[in-house]
Design an enzyme around this catalytic site. Structure first.
Site, PDB file in Angstrom:
ATOM      1  N   SER B  54       0.848  -1.185   0.000  1.00  0.00           N
ATOM      2  CA  SER B  54       0.000   0.000   0.000  1.00  0.00           C
ATOM      3  C   SER B  54       0.892   1.248   0.000  1.00  0.00           C
ATOM      4  O   SER B  54       2.112   1.159   0.151  1.00  0.00           O
ATOM      5  CB  SER B  54      -0.915  -0.029   1.216  1.00  0.00           C
ATOM      6  OG  SER B  54      -1.824  -1.111   1.094  1.00  0.00           O
ATOM      7  N   HIS B  56       0.590   3.533  -2.603  1.00  0.00           N
ATOM      8  CA  HIS B  56       0.654   4.011  -3.991  1.00  0.00           C
ATOM      9  C   HIS B  56      -0.720   4.458  -4.483  1.00  0.00           C
ATOM     10  O   HIS B  56      -0.952   4.536  -5.684  1.00  0.00           O
ATOM     11  CB  HIS B  56       1.182   2.906  -4.902  1.00  0.00           C
ATOM     12  CG  HIS B  56       2.483   2.330  -4.475  1.00  0.00           C
ATOM     13  ND1 HIS B  56       3.618   3.096  -4.363  1.00  0.00           N
ATOM     14  CD2 HIS B  56       2.836   1.079  -4.100  1.00  0.00           C
ATOM     15  CE1 HIS B  56       4.624   2.322  -3.945  1.00  0.00           C
ATOM     16  NE2 HIS B  56       4.172   1.090  -3.777  1.00  0.00           N
ATOM     17  N   HIS B 219       9.187   3.759  -3.877  1.00  0.00           N
ATOM     18  CA  HIS B 219       9.295   3.537  -2.437  1.00  0.00           C
ATOM     19  C   HIS B 219      10.420   4.389  -1.866  1.00  0.00           C
ATOM     20  O   HIS B 219      10.902   4.134  -0.769  1.00  0.00           O
ATOM     21  CB  HIS B 219       9.585   2.070  -2.134  1.00  0.00           C
ATOM     22  CG  HIS B 219       8.689   1.126  -2.841  1.00  0.00           C
ATOM     23  ND1 HIS B 219       8.963   0.652  -4.101  1.00  0.00           N
ATOM     24  CD2 HIS B 219       7.509   0.607  -2.484  1.00  0.00           C
ATOM     25  CE1 HIS B 219       7.972  -0.154  -4.468  1.00  0.00           C
ATOM     26  NE2 HIS B 219       7.080  -0.195  -3.520  1.00  0.00           N
TER      27      HIS B 219
END
Lengths: 332, 332
Positions: B54, B56, B219
């Protein structure tokens, strides 16, 4: 200041150009007067013109299109467009049914949109009416505003008035339903960080690492209080309570909900806010007809959010549910 | 850390719950295995399952709906969902035509999606195939990845494969066209700030006030270089040049463009980026079939952007233009 820009003084024009290049089949730009219109305005429906300072994207140009606006006038960042800009937009989207201006309630915007309306009426015989959105329950008579500020609820007014205009309603009827939406919409927001205006280059306000500005305006205007950042559930509870108490909304009411990001807040956090807000509305016996979650009326890169409730009736529900096809808002 | 959350360990579940409460007529949540499916999955079309860590948002759950995905599996923030989660999502959206997994190319995701596919094949006789998206041209063999990373181009793969599945294509055909999209999509991004993972509470990386990370991953993985932040036009020029050289894209090609925000960057700045990018493509003799500008594949609150190009042919164009109705992507 960290921004993906060239020069601060070019921000608004280049934004408009980049937007029209992204959607060339839907939008057109007047680069001199900086307003964005539908590619093919329909001169047989009431024309809807909105706008204001830039920095609230996708408002307002993102809502230009079928079922919503005909033109959005783009002022400098957080500064009203001039009367001349608005006037030119009124003329460019002139319709046989007249024009409705949807104005967020800030002193500068009201003055310049009113001035434009007067020019268009007197010099060009355009039938122009205006509605003023003032949905922010946080404060009255804030920086830039006499009375309450217009914030994210403006998007619902665009939608409601836009659907009525698209259905062929006449100007008094479109204005009346827009005013009904204004009278039934309430918002409140809070900021975790300041925004940074490109031309200024530094944050609009300072805020401590653990603090929030509760009741903030969409230009970083002061809110109700500066205090420690609360957990999401508490933020939702306070916001929903403030909104319910204000209208007031009552058990049995049906509402549309907008959980709006102020620009720098991830969608993830908006859903967490909605998770609690929707429970609270259910507990209060209020029916949720439809929920919108996302960045609809931002304050540049500000981290924060607002919650908006629109009290529906059958007429507003039908108009809210009507199709729309703009670059920022689409429904079948 | 300033976030609108309750406890870091509740972020993903509460986000999923808040999302399903926002769109109860469209989405359903399995709260135990944390995957979101269409409210009414269609068991007669190829089922498309994606997901990943999660953070994004709107990827991937925002792309669940008609014309795109059938399920999105939500791992912890920036962590792959487990094999069991993916396996349960495969079973919940089982179809007589089989299932295609769309996996972003990270070591953890590949391992867990592959493990799930094997379980579903062996234990439940589900026909499962996978495609791996690796569109990031910045670096090879980065943190978390062997080979190239899967980033924003994944959204185009969802759209293309989703349209093919909705048209009733069989599994080998849907897989083949998804792989064609993967082979023709390229992205590159840059960050102005780090993101902050809720469970960690501090920025993933430090970056100087005047610097950017060019070639960053979604990330916060290191990119090509840490350097002074450049003006928007220069950023667009470098990104477009890197993309064109990589495929390579050639004069006469037709492309879809995605100018994607990483979460903390205002839409205004994405349009400024698109303003130059679209000029550069025109100068290179490349036709722009369609442009998408917005937050499609984010990295929490990271300020920054990426540009994605998808090289089209008649088949891909038709599938890209096909209707879609998801909570984050709609076209008629």
């Amino acid at each position: 200041m960290k921004k993906i820009i060239n020069k601060p003084e070019q921000v608004v024009l280049e934004m408009c150009q980049g937007m029209v290049k992204a959607y060339p089949d839907k939008l057109a730009l007047d680069p001199k007067y900086r307003f964005i219109t539908r590619k093919d305005p329909n001169p047989r429906k009431v024309s809807l013109v909105s706008g204001g300072g830039s920095g609230h994207e996708p408002a307002h140009a993102g809502y230009v299109g079928t079922g919503m606006l005909d033109a959005a006038v783009c002022g400098d960042v957080f500064a009203s467009p001039s009367s001349t800009q608005v006037y030119k937009a009124i003329l460019a989207t002139r319709s046989e049914k007249g024009t409705l201006l949807i104005v967020k309630n800030y002193t500068g915007d009201c003055m310049n949109f009113d001035g434009a309306a007067e020019m268009a009426r007197e010099d060009d015989d355009v039938d122009v009416e205006s509605v003023y959105v003032n949905d922010d329950v946080a404060v009255k008579d804030s920086l830039y505003t006499a009375g309450r500020r217009g914030v994210a609820g403006t998007v619902f007014v665009h939608k409601i008035a836009g659907a009525a205009a698209e259905l062929g309603w006449d100007l008094p009827a479109v204005k009346a339903v827009a005013e009904k939406a204004v009278s039934r919409v309430r918002s409140i927001g809070f900021a975790l960080t300041s925004c940074t205006v490109p031309a200024r280059g530094v944050p609009t306000f300072d805020i401590g690492e653990g603090d929030m500005e509760y009741g903030v305006g969409i230009h970083g205007e002061p809110g109700i209080s500066r205090e420690a950042l609360a957990p999401a559930d508490e933020l939702a509870s306070r916001a929903v309570a403030a909104l319910l108490a204000d209208l007031p909304f009552r058990k049995g009411d049906e509402v549309a909900v907008l959980v709006n990001g102020l620009g720098g807040t991830p969608l993830q956090e908006l859903f967490i806010l909605n998770n609690k807000a929707s429970d609270l509305l259910a507990e209060a016996g209020i029916g949720i007809h439809k929920t919108f979650v996302g960045n609809h009326m931002t304050s540049l890169d500000m981290a924060g959010a607002s919650i908006t409730l629109l009290q529906l009736d059958g007429e507003l529900k039908g108009l809210l549910d009507a199709p729309a096809d703009t670059t920022a808002f689409r429904q079948a």
